[in-house]
Design an enzyme around this catalytic site. Structure first.
Site, PDB file in Angstrom:
ATOM      1  N   PHE A 159      44.045  23.609  81.542  1.00 19.63           N
ATOM      2  CA  PHE A 159      43.093  23.990  80.409  1.00 19.63           C
ATOM      3  C   PHE A 159      41.982  22.793  80.286  1.00 19.63           C
ATOM      4  CE2 PHE A 159      45.767  21.217  77.919  1.00 19.63           C
ATOM      5  CZ  PHE A 159      45.096  20.683  77.101  1.00 19.63           C
ATOM      6  N   GLU A 186      44.798  30.218  80.858  1.00 26.16           N
ATOM      7  CA  GLU A 186      44.599  31.444  80.180  1.00 26.16           C
ATOM      8  C   GLU A 186      44.226  31.049  78.553  1.00 26.16           C
ATOM      9  OE1 GLU A 186      47.135  29.984  81.068  1.00 26.16           O
ATOM     10  OE2 GLU A 186      49.053  30.329  80.070  1.00 26.16           O
ATOM     11  N   CYS A 291      43.572  14.197  82.281  1.00 31.64           N
ATOM     12  CA  CYS A 291      44.514  13.726  83.099  1.00 31.64           C
ATOM     13  C   CYS A 291      44.207  12.066  83.527  1.00 31.64           C
ATOM     14  CB  CYS A 291      44.599  14.633  84.302  1.00 31.64           C
ATOM     15  SG  CYS A 291      43.376  14.178  85.429  1.00 31.64           S
ATOM     16  N   GLU A 391      54.057  12.381  78.423  1.00 30.86           N
ATOM     17  CA  GLU A 391      52.645  12.564  78.379  1.00 30.86           C
ATOM     18  C   GLU A 391      52.171  13.064  77.280  1.00 30.86           C
ATOM     19  OE1 GLU A 391      50.922  15.210  81.477  1.00 30.86           O
ATOM     20  OE2 GLU A 391      48.888  13.928  81.478  1.00 30.86           O
TER      21      GLU A 391
HETATM   22  P1  NAD Z   1      50.312  23.510  82.707  1.00 33.30           P
HETATM   23  O1  NAD Z   1      51.049  23.066  83.655  1.00 33.30           O
HETATM   24  O2  NAD Z   1      51.058  23.960  81.481  1.00 33.30           O
HETATM   25  O3  NAD Z   1      49.088  24.637  83.105  1.00 33.30           O
HETATM   26  C1  NAD Z   1      48.682  24.615  84.339  1.00 33.30           C
HETATM   27  C2  NAD Z   1      48.477  26.146  85.242  1.00 33.30           C
HETATM   28  O4  NAD Z   1      50.073  26.606  85.186  1.00 33.30           O
HETATM   29  C3  NAD Z   1      47.932  27.156  84.138  1.00 33.30           C
HETATM   30  O5  NAD Z   1      47.074  28.141  84.815  1.00 33.30           O
HETATM   31  C4  NAD Z   1      49.131  27.842  83.644  1.00 33.30           C
HETATM   32  O6  NAD Z   1      48.799  29.447  83.346  1.00 33.30           O
HETATM   33  C5  NAD Z   1      50.251  27.983  84.718  1.00 33.30           C
HETATM   34  N1  NAD Z   1      51.666  27.836  83.981  1.00 33.30           N
HETATM   35  C6  NAD Z   1      51.911  27.322  82.598  1.00 33.30           C
HETATM   36  N2  NAD Z   1      53.169  27.375  82.437  1.00 33.30           N
HETATM   37  C7  NAD Z   1      53.792  27.959  83.589  1.00 33.30           C
HETATM   38  C8  NAD Z   1      55.084  28.395  83.983  1.00 33.30           C
HETATM   39  N3  NAD Z   1      56.133  27.969  83.126  1.00 33.30           N
HETATM   40  N4  NAD Z   1      55.201  28.951  85.165  1.00 33.30           N
HETATM   41  C9  NAD Z   1      54.095  28.999  85.788  1.00 33.30           C
HETATM   42  N5  NAD Z   1      53.024  28.731  85.634  1.00 33.30           N
HETATM   43  C10 NAD Z   1      52.512  28.268  84.509  1.00 33.30           C
HETATM   44  O7  NAD Z   1      48.952  22.561  82.321  1.00 33.30           O
HETATM   45  P2  NAD Z   1      48.017  22.389  81.176  1.00 33.30           P
HETATM   46  O8  NAD Z   1      48.737  22.221  79.928  1.00 33.30           O
HETATM   47  O9  NAD Z   1      47.059  23.658  81.309  1.00 33.30           O
HETATM   48  O10 NAD Z   1      47.093  21.136  81.552  1.00 33.30           O
HETATM   49  C11 NAD Z   1      47.641  19.783  81.121  1.00 33.30           C
HETATM   50  C12 NAD Z   1      48.282  19.041  82.450  1.00 33.30           C
HETATM   51  O11 NAD Z   1      47.532  18.850  83.455  1.00 33.30           O
HETATM   52  C13 NAD Z   1      48.591  17.537  81.955  1.00 33.30           C
HETATM   53  O12 NAD Z   1      49.653  17.330  82.522  1.00 33.30           O
HETATM   54  C14 NAD Z   1      47.492  16.825  82.968  1.00 33.30           C
HETATM   55  O13 NAD Z   1      47.799  15.591  83.294  1.00 33.30           O
HETATM   56  C15 NAD Z   1      47.521  17.688  84.005  1.00 33.30           C
HETATM   57  N6  NAD Z   1      46.188  17.408  84.764  1.00 33.30           N
HETATM   58  C16 NAD Z   1      46.450  16.982  85.922  1.00 33.30           C
HETATM   59  C17 NAD Z   1      45.195  16.631  86.768  1.00 33.30           C
HETATM   60  C18 NAD Z   1      45.267  15.792  88.070  1.00 33.30           C
HETATM   61  O14 NAD Z   1      44.083  15.894  88.816  1.00 33.30           O
HETATM   62  N7  NAD Z   1      46.408  15.227  88.350  1.00 33.30           N
HETATM   63  C19 NAD Z   1      43.950  17.215  86.236  1.00 33.30           C
HETATM   64  C20 NAD Z   1      43.995  17.644  85.065  1.00 33.30           C
HETATM   65  C21 NAD Z   1      45.112  18.114  84.256  1.00 33.30           C
END
Ligand code: NAD
Length: 507
Positions: A159, A186, A291, A391
């Protein structure tokens, strides 16, 4: 999923993109897209059905048959056009992004801009996807490589950068000759959809780019689908590890960029004013939901005396809606995120960290219902405390202390995450030692958020990354292509002897 309320039922629906058409999902499962500054329901996003996901993949598979043969120049020109369309629509894109995600308008433009840079890079694909050739590896024999597209690739995005991260993925995958199925977050899919509409307008043919929406079930369907060859994931370590394991077991190529706990070292010789400004911006900007946010600062030696000034800087930041001029810190993305951050601040106090600045429940005029938490600073933070081990993904800065640079580097290397880090110093020797010894992907030297430009690739180490190759840049060209190595000999009929050669040597 949210309970339907009156405003939600009236809100527009987010469409799926299948075979070049924006289509209404037939699902019964919907989630509200909510403005985090006001709680206004902006739209409803569908959780695509298994049939819709299969349809997106089968269209991508069909489109690949012709797209893979499309000339380089035709592919490249689409991205030249897309970069122009993104520039022309920058204000609209930023406004959508701020409404659904919360970050300030200038920050939203930055989100779009960092993605735009990847689109510009994709427009240069002719130079990036070149193979290699060795002439005369044996008499009359040449060996050369072809870097060919894989087929249907998929992207799963978080997101926090709903413009930049989808743009890390589909432009480079498509420019290299693949077709794509994207599953945006989403929580804020609207700006991503607008970018995909612009991609269609730029000339991406039907079926080459498809978008499905959903959560866990959609992600698992992508991991399991036999026609998807490669998956790019960006998100949390927990979900990314699951995606990596599940999709790899299914034989797919996978790259997962995951969670972070980014530390900055401040040496006592650093330029104080510049360092403190950089720290405040990097810790609290985008409400700490980057991130690459700096969430831990390790003050070395005499720099430990700078805590009061750092706290004063943090106090000057304006907390308000992202559309208000002069806002530094917008809301966090959801009510759930707000209660998580507030809960962690409580745990920090209970664990014995010193709360230097408490940003909970700020009064934000005109946005009383928003998910706001202001800059928060803890000192005396140690491993074992929840505020250090987790985090936080909110505007909370943890301060730790170290006697010297060796102790500070060892402290950072002992943290499980290895996404980004920075050192503030005026000593070249200290900076070089840091660059050599630190086990972190992105390293900043007097640069607080060292996100690489697309001439390079994003990276990460330890719990922050799974898979060898990172997004965008040279590495992603390798990720989205299969190398074929051809060894060729052309006989000159006038000079060929017809004897049988039973050795494997090419001499
Ligand atoms: P998230 O892991 O909750 O969601 C990422 C994706 O996974 C979304 O599309 C979501 O729909 C899906 N998802 C969520 N729960 C799921 C599950 N149980 N099973 C399968 N799919 C699932 O991450 P977020 O909260 O949207 O984003 C924040 C996180 O992303 C932080 O940890 C941040 O550090 C990381 N991030 C990392 C980078 C990088 O380049 N390393 C860049 C941006 C964000």
């Amino acid at each position: 999923m949210n309970a339907p309320d009156k405003s939600a039922v009236l809100a527009p629906t987010v469409k799926l993109l299948i075979n070049g058409q924006l289509v209404e999902s037939k699902t019964t499962q919907w989630r509200n897209v909510v403005n985090p500054a006001t709680q206004e329901v902006l739209a409803r996003v569908p959780f695509a059905t298994p049939e819709e996901i299969n349809l997106a993949v089968s269209n991508a598979k069909e489109a690949f048959k012709t797209w893979k043969k499309t000339p380089i120049g035709t592919r490249a020109r689409i991205f030249l056009k897309l970069q122009q369309l993104i520039r022309e629509n920058m204000k609209e894109l930023a406004a959508i992004l701020t409404a659904e995600q919360g970050k300030t308008l200038p920050d939203a433009e930055g989100d779009v801009f960092r993605g735009l840079e990847v689109v510009e890079h994709a427009a240069n694909i002719g130079n990036l996807q070149l193979g290699e050739l060795a002439n005369n590896v044996a008499n009359g024999v040449d060996t050369y490589t072809l870097n060919q597209p894989l087929g249907v690739c998929a992207g799963i995005t978080p997101f926090n950068f709903p413009a930049m991260i989808p743009l890390w993925m589909f432009p480079m995958a498509i420019a290299t000759g693949n077709t794509f199925v994207l599953k945006p977050s989403e929580q804020d899919p609207m700006v991503t959809m607008r970018l995909c509409e612009l991609a269609l307008e730029a000339g991406v043919p039907p079926g080459v780019l498809n978008v499905i929406h959903g959560g866990e079930d959609a992600v698992n369907a992508i991991c399991d689908h036999p026609d998807i060859k490669a998956i790019s994931f960006v998100g949390s370590t927990k979900v990314g590890t699951h995606v990596y394991n599940r999709a790899s077991l299914n034989g797919k190529r996978v790259q997962c960029m995951m969670g972070a706990k980014n530390h900055a070292i401040v040496m006592p010789d650093a330029n104080k004013e510049q360092s403190l400004n950089a720290l405040a911006g990097a810790a609290f900007g985008a409400a700490g939901q980057r991130c690459m946010a700096l969430s831990v600062v390790v003050l070395v030696g005499d720099a430990q005396k700078w805590i009061p000034e750092l706290v004063e800087k943090a106090k000057t930041l304006k907390v308000s809606g992202g559309t208000e001029a002069g806002t530094d810190v917008g809301p966090v993305v959801s009510c759930a995120a707000l209660s998580r951050v507030e809960g962690l601040i409580e745990r920090g106090i209970a664990d014995g960290a010193k709360l230097e600045l408490d940003g909970r429940k700020p009064s934000v005029k005109g946005y009383e219902k928003g998910n706001f938490v202001g800059p928060t600073v803890f000192s005396g933070v140690k491993p074992g405390m929840s505020v250090y081990d987790q985090e936080i993904f909110g505007p909370v800065l943890c301060i730790a202390e170290a006697a010297d640079i060796d102790e500070a580097i060892a402290f950072i290397n002992a943290n499980p995450n290895g996404n980004g880090t920075a050192i503030f110093t005026q000593s070249g020797a200290a900076a070089r030692k840091f660059q050599e010894e630190i086990d972190v992907g992105q390293v900043g030297i007097n640069v607080p958020i060292p996100v690489p430009v697309p001439l390079f690739s994003f990276t990460g180490s330890r719990a922050s990354k799974l898979g060898d190759l990172g997004p965008y840049g040279k590495q992603v060209v390798m990720f989205y292509t299969q190398t074929k190595t051809v060894t060729a000999r052309w006989f000159d009929d006038s000079t060929t002897s017809h004897g049988v050669n039973t050795t494997i040597s090419l001499k």
